[in-house]
Scaffold this motif. Structure first.
Motif, PDB file in Angstrom:
ATOM      1  N   GLU A   1       6.166   8.734   7.674  1.00  0.00           N
ATOM      2  CA  GLU A   1       4.842   9.121   8.150  1.00  0.00           C
ATOM      3  C   GLU A   1       4.908  10.499   8.785  1.00  0.00           C
ATOM      4  O   GLU A   1       5.833  10.815   9.526  1.00  0.00           O
TER       5      GLU A   1
ATOM      6  N   THR B   1       0.815  -1.207   0.000  1.00  0.00           N
ATOM      7  CA  THR B   1       0.000   0.000   0.000  1.00  0.00           C
ATOM      8  C   THR B   1       0.850   1.258   0.000  1.00  0.00           C
ATOM      9  O   THR B   1       0.398   2.298  -0.437  1.00  0.00           O
ATOM     10  N   ALA B   2       2.070   1.174   0.486  1.00  0.00           N
ATOM     11  CA  ALA B   2       2.952   2.338   0.496  1.00  0.00           C
ATOM     12  C   ALA B   2       3.534   2.616  -0.885  1.00  0.00           C
ATOM     13  O   ALA B   2       3.957   3.728  -1.164  1.00  0.00           O
TER      14      ALA B   2
ATOM     15  N   GLU C   1       9.055   8.252   1.751  1.00  0.00           N
ATOM     16  CA  GLU C   1       8.488   9.303   2.594  1.00  0.00           C
ATOM     17  C   GLU C   1       8.094   8.735   3.949  1.00  0.00           C
ATOM     18  O   GLU C   1       7.415   7.718   4.028  1.00  0.00           O
TER      19      GLU C   1
ATOM     20  N   GLN D   1       3.627   3.657  -4.548  1.00  0.00           N
ATOM     21  CA  GLN D   1       2.752   4.493  -5.358  1.00  0.00           C
ATOM     22  C   GLN D   1       3.387   4.765  -6.705  1.00  0.00           C
ATOM     23  O   GLN D   1       4.589   4.955  -6.809  1.00  0.00           O
TER      24      GLN D   1
ATOM     25  N   GLN E   1       5.350   5.992   4.856  1.00  0.00           N
ATOM     26  CA  GLN E   1       4.032   6.440   4.409  1.00  0.00           C
ATOM     27  C   GLN E   1       3.858   6.170   2.918  1.00  0.00           C
ATOM     28  O   GLN E   1       2.798   5.728   2.492  1.00  0.00           O
ATOM     29  N   ALA E   2       4.901   6.443   2.107  1.00  0.00           N
ATOM     30  CA  ALA E   2       4.796   6.236   0.663  1.00  0.00           C
ATOM     31  C   ALA E   2       6.177   6.015   0.073  1.00  0.00           C
ATOM     32  O   ALA E   2       7.175   6.528   0.578  1.00  0.00           O
TER      33      ALA E   2
ATOM     34  N   ARG F   1       7.800   6.341  -3.766  1.00  0.00           N
ATOM     35  CA  ARG F   1       7.522   6.821  -5.113  1.00  0.00           C
ATOM     36  C   ARG F   1       8.786   6.755  -5.959  1.00  0.00           C
ATOM     37  O   ARG F   1       9.889   6.819  -5.424  1.00  0.00           O
TER      38      ARG F   1
END
Length: 134
Positions: A32, A5-6, A30, A8, A121-122, A124
């Protein structure tokens, strides 16, 4: 199976599915961050007085900050840094405390492990990266 889910971006998902051994990709990790909401504007009329547009005194701001802001960002950055050390990427990673992120070149398996790290958190793709070898 790790949670993705993190992760992207279609480009990064395609890389994870199609990558062969040893291929690396430059990514942004990134940390949280606490959610931020804009303060409600007092009054119904537009502010036209320059004095009313000034921020409150520094002591008032410090009191507000102590009440509202949690220290999740430094904790999350530390968790990501530990994960990078465990994967052997700490020497190559670039830390950006202002944006709460790391930039690193990682393989598909390393990206999957980083996505499972609690403080992430992500993840990319790093679009600003240019391949110098080409």
């Amino acid at each position: 199976m790790t949670t993705t889910t993190a992760i992207q971006g279609a480009e990064l998902v395609a890389f994870l599915q199609d990558s062969s051994d040893g291929q690396t990709k430059s990514i942004l990790i990134e940390a949280e961050r606490p959610t931020v909401s804009a303060p409600a504007r007092p009054g119904k009329h537009p502010v036209s007085s320059p004095r009313r547009m000034l921020p409150p005194p520094a002591a008032t701001l410090l009191k507000r900050r102590a009440k509202k802001v949690s220290d999740t960002a430094p904790v999350a950055m530390g968790e990501i840094e530990q994960a990078l050390k465990r994967l052997g990427l700490d020497g190559l990673a670039r830390r950006n405390d202002l944006s709460g992120s790391f930039v690193v070149e990682a393989t598909a398996e390393q990206i999957r492990e980083l996505a499972a790290t609690p403080g992430v958190q992500a993840i990319r793709p790093n679009r600003w990266h240019r391949n110098i070898a080409s």
